[in-house]
Design a protein around this motif. Structure first.
Motif, mmCIF file in Angstrom:
data_model
loop_
_atom_site.group_PDB
_atom_site.id
_atom_site.type_symbol
_atom_site.label_atom_id
_atom_site.label_comp_id
_atom_site.label_asym_id
_atom_site.label_seq_id
_atom_site.Cartn_x
_atom_site.Cartn_y
_atom_site.Cartn_z
ATOM 1 N N ARG A 50 86.753 -10.723 -13.837
ATOM 2 C CA ARG A 50 86.438 -12.434 -13.179
ATOM 3 C C ARG A 50 85.552 -11.991 -12.042
ATOM 4 O O ARG A 50 85.919 -13.226 -11.377
ATOM 5 N N THR A 51 85.405 -10.834 -11.389
ATOM 6 C CA THR A 51 84.607 -11.278 -9.931
ATOM 7 C C THR A 51 83.596 -11.886 -9.705
ATOM 8 O O THR A 51 82.565 -11.505 -11.296
ATOM 9 N N ARG A 52 83.120 -12.832 -9.514
ATOM 10 C CA ARG A 52 81.556 -13.330 -9.658
ATOM 11 C C ARG A 52 80.518 -12.578 -9.984
ATOM 12 O O ARG A 52 79.731 -12.346 -10.655
ATOM 13 N N SER A 53 80.423 -11.014 -8.479
ATOM 14 C CA SER A 53 79.546 -9.864 -8.806
ATOM 15 C C SER A 53 79.418 -9.309 -9.898
ATOM 16 O O SER A 53 78.451 -9.187 -11.092
ATOM 17 N N THR A 54 80.283 -9.760 -11.379
ATOM 18 C CA THR A 54 80.528 -8.987 -11.985
ATOM 19 C C THR A 54 79.987 -9.500 -12.957
ATOM 20 O O THR A 54 79.341 -9.626 -13.869
ATOM 21 N N ILE A 55 80.360 -11.237 -12.864
ATOM 22 C CA ILE A 55 79.634 -11.742 -13.828
ATOM 23 C C ILE A 55 78.398 -12.111 -13.897
ATOM 24 O O ILE A 55 78.040 -11.936 -14.932
ATOM 25 N N GLU A 56 78.571 -12.158 -12.763
ATOM 26 C CA GLU A 56 76.462 -12.269 -12.481
ATOM 27 C C GLU A 56 76.011 -10.774 -13.109
ATOM 28 O O GLU A 56 74.497 -11.027 -13.916
ATOM 29 N N PHE A 57 76.692 -9.685 -12.890
ATOM 30 C CA PHE A 57 76.061 -8.273 -13.296
ATOM 31 C C PHE A 57 75.109 -8.493 -15.494
ATOM 32 O O PHE A 57 74.579 -8.538 -15.984
ATOM 33 N N LEU A 58 76.993 -8.726 -15.860
ATOM 34 C CA LEU A 58 77.216 -9.201 -17.351
ATOM 35 C C LEU A 58 75.817 -9.947 -17.552
ATOM 36 O O LEU A 58 75.662 -9.643 -18.996
ATOM 37 N N GLY A 59 76.356 -11.126 -17.396
ATOM 38 C CA GLY A 59 75.713 -12.174 -17.382
ATOM 39 C C GLY A 59 73.849 -12.120 -17.722
ATOM 40 O O GLY A 59 73.526 -12.371 -18.601
ATOM 41 N N THR A 60 73.443 -11.024 -16.737
ATOM 42 C CA THR A 60 71.756 -10.578 -16.293
ATOM 43 C C THR A 60 71.796 -9.827 -17.730
ATOM 44 O O THR A 60 70.777 -9.570 -18.308
ATOM 45 N N TRP A 61 72.514 -8.862 -17.995
ATOM 46 C CA TRP A 61 72.358 -7.806 -18.755
ATOM 47 C C TRP A 61 72.361 -8.577 -19.926
ATOM 48 O O TRP A 61 71.057 -8.318 -20.616
#
Length: 291
Positions: A50-61
């Protein structure tokens, strides 16, 4: 997804689902067990995703590797990530974005799995040190998968269990009976003999190594970090020392003999690049050797 293999990190087995083209998936649930209470695995993964950094990482991947990824939904989540009211689960992420990098799996090997790129990122969130050990064991698994000979001969395990038994049996049958000592002190004799081999081969004792490498010593011992050539020589030394013990040869004489043996054999193996050739043996070469 299959087949499933196991690697061991922090004395905990972690499932790895092997896929084509190095697109392997690692069990995040098992990774949590290696670092925390297994009953909290679902909550820990949910808090991470749920963290912003994780969401951005997953979305970029997903944007890079998944042509069917729903970018509009991703942008919506990215805007909400970090807000106190924002919640996220693996199933929600997959269902709403059509993600493929992280999944929930039921059955015998059930749990949350993620592509190795994402699993390593999750490992870093757990602990940078844990991530390094995870990568190390994953690489060892891939090396064994890609090299049938290594798969058949896991050097560090086999060498540590063969001639070492001969060595300890010789101490038990030929040195311990001559000493009137307690069971506790018997352990000191075994350790002393083992350190004689360490000194002859490596030039330092186990305690010396632990003091010089305090962080490594939390997870490994000095022999875990030895090269294949060193382990081959150590195995030979254990066997030869067991015979000298049986023949009643004094410890100082045995040390001199073993020290010379270590230098000569290591020089020969290193000169002939034995370790490099072992690691680089191809599948075809291995099949020819078997035939």
């Amino acid at each position: 997804m299959s087949p499933t293999k196991k690697i061991t990190v922090n004395n905990t087995e972690i499932s790895v689902v092997l896929q084509a083209n190095e697109n392997d998936y690692i069990c995040l649930t098992d990774m949590v067990k290696a670092r925390d209470d297994s009953s909290r695995a679902a909550d820990i993964i949910k808090n991470w995703i749920r963290t912003r950094s994780t969401i951005e990482f997953l979305g970029t991947w997903e944007t890079i590797y998944n042509p069917d990824f729903k970018v509009v939904e991703f942008d919506h989540f990215k805007k909400e990530a970090g807000l106190p009211t924002f919640t996220m689960s693996v199933n929600s992420w997959v269902e709403k974005t059509n993600a493929i990098g992280i999944i929930s799996k039921s059955g015998r090997y059930g749990g949350t799995y993620a592509h190795k790129d994402i699993a390593f990122e999750f490992g870093a969130a757990i602990s940078p040190v844990f991530k390094l050990y995870l990568i190390k064991e994953y690489q060892r698994l891939k090396e064994s998968e890609n090299n049938p000979l290594v798969q058949q001969w896991d050097v560090k395990r086999i060498l540590s269990k063969t001639n070492y038994q001969l060595h300890t049996d010789a101490i038990r049958d030929n040195i311990i009976p001559k000493l009137s000592i307690s069971k506790t002190k018997e352990r000191i004799i075994y350790a002393t003999e083992a350190d004689m081999l360490n000194l002859a081969l490596f030039g330092y004792t186990a305690k010396d190594w632990e003091e010089a490498n305090p962080e490594l010593a939390k997870k490994l011992n000095m022999r875990d970090t030895a090269s294949i050539n060193q382990l081959v020589v150590l195995s030979n030394m254990e066997s030869y020392n067991s015979e000298m013990i049986k023949n009643g040869i004094a410890r100082d004489v045995r040390f001199s003999v073993l020290h010379r043996m270590a230098k000569e054999q290591l020089h020969s193996l290193d000169k002939n690049n034995a370790e490099y050739r072992f690691r680089k043996i191809s599948s075809n070469d291995n099949n020819n050797a078997i035939e």
